[in-house]
Scaffold this motif. Structure first.
Motif: not given
Length: 366
Positions: A174, A214, A298-299, A302, A305-306
């Motif tokens: 990702g 994922f 997952k958090q 994320a 990614y941010t």
């Protein structure tokens, strides 16, 4: 296939993205079966691993095949690109052997240096950097005799940086996808059509693999994928981004690859501070810190990614120049830096176990 090169650049870009994604998506299940047959399976045996059952780890082969085939179809090959592809194939073979046989760190490091030297020998080097302190537009700094060793250092560092962040489901692929997108946009902005096509091919290869990676992951990319992605990102940043003529453009690749670059630098410093071998694996990476702070897989993915997306957007703005945009870049970097240091030096709230919630454990068994 020569007629493909005569297509309009934007059409070649779209086709490269789509074809690469399709090849990657269709070939991953085949690679998964192959991984089980050759024993390229990751078995959870220490607290650095976040999964609780064996998972095949040769998925990067699908990414590499999709990228290489698409580049040969849609990109215009020159001496520098030939060197990049040759070095990437060396890294690919090394990754396959490592996923199957688990090689030692030092021999892998020397092979990575060899692959980087191949790229430099084909003329792909960082010879000049834009001088951010000069009032003369376009002023540059000639690296001279340091050009080759610094280029090799950059390539090897980023190759391992992407490998280091490959610790959570979907994380490395990702982050690489976001970095590819940033480089793709910048290449379009500065009219580097061939670089844009190549980055579209790499982005497509990543996107085709992501559904399988994922959380809960069905297959890992392994060193085959993480080192291959890192190598291509590092070399293509030299091929395209280091050649920009905007002020402080030399900072653009560092910003785009900021998260993995920060993580590997901190990892090396951390290990040296503890009098450890810099190549010794540990459980202190950025994603591990997020898990220890109480975030789920997952958090944590994320959040990373941010941060990568913020830096990628900042790099795009910086490449397009402008005083106001430069201020946005500075503010973005400051925000990401503060958040990163809060994660690295923040308190730990959970013990070092598998760090999975009940829902995660249940979903991983489906």
């Amino acid at each position: 296939m020569a007629y493909l090169l005569e297509l309009p650049p934007i059409l070649r870009l779209v086709l490269a993205l789509g074809v690469s994604a399709l090849i990657s998506f269709l070939s991953t299940p085949i690679v998964k079966k192959m991984a089980f047959k050759v024993g390229a399976v990751d078995v959870p045996k220490d607290d650095r691993r976040m999964h609780d059952h064996p998972i095949p780890r040769l998925g990067g082969l699908a990414i590499a095949l999709a990228f290489l085939l698409t580049v040969f179809l849609f990109a215009q090959l020159d001496k520098q690109l030939e060197g990049i592809l040759l070095g990437a194939i060396v890294i690919l073979v090394l990754g396959i052997l490592d996923d199957c046989l688990t090689l030692k760190a030092l021999p892998k490091f020397f092979v990575q240096i060899f692959a980087a030297v191949i790229v430099v020998a084909h003329g792909c080097t960082v010879q000049y950097l834009t001088n951010p302190f000069s009032r003369v537009p376009g002023a540059t700094i000639d690296l001279g005799i340091f050009a080759a060793p610094l280029t090799v250092l950059w390539i090897v560092t980023i190759t391992n940086a992407v490998n280091f962040i490959d610790g959570l489901d979907g994380l490395a692929v990702g982050v690489s996808s976001i970095s590819c997108t940033s480089m793709l946009v910048i290449a379009l902005v500065v009219a580097e059509d061939n670089v844009a096509v190549i980055m579209a091919a790499l982005l497509g290869a990543c996107l085709g693999f992501i559904p399988y990676n994922f959380n809960p992951a069905k297959i890992f990319m392994g060193d085959t994928g993480s080192t291959f992605l890192g190598f291509v990102l590092a070399t293509m940043s030299i091929q395209g981004l280091f050649k920009l003529y905007a002020v402080i453009s030399f900072a653009v690749p560092f910003i785009i690859l900021g998260v993995p670059f920060f993580d590997i630098c901190f990892a090396v410093l951390r290990r040296l501070w503890r009098h450890q071998n810099p190549m010794t694996a540990d459980r202190g990476h950025f994603h591990h810190r997020l898990i220890d702070m109480g975030f789920s897989q997952k958090q944590s993915v994320a959040i990373t990614y941010t941060l990568t997306g913020i830096l990628g957007l900042a790099a795009v703005l910086l490449a397009s120049s402008g005083g106001a945009k430069a201020m946005i870049v500075v503010c973005s970097i400051m925000v990401v830096s503060v958040l990163a240091f809060m994660v690295i030096f923040g308190p730990k709230h959970r013990p070092a176990d598998k760090h999975k919630t009940a829902d995660e454990k249940k979903s991983s068994k489906l």
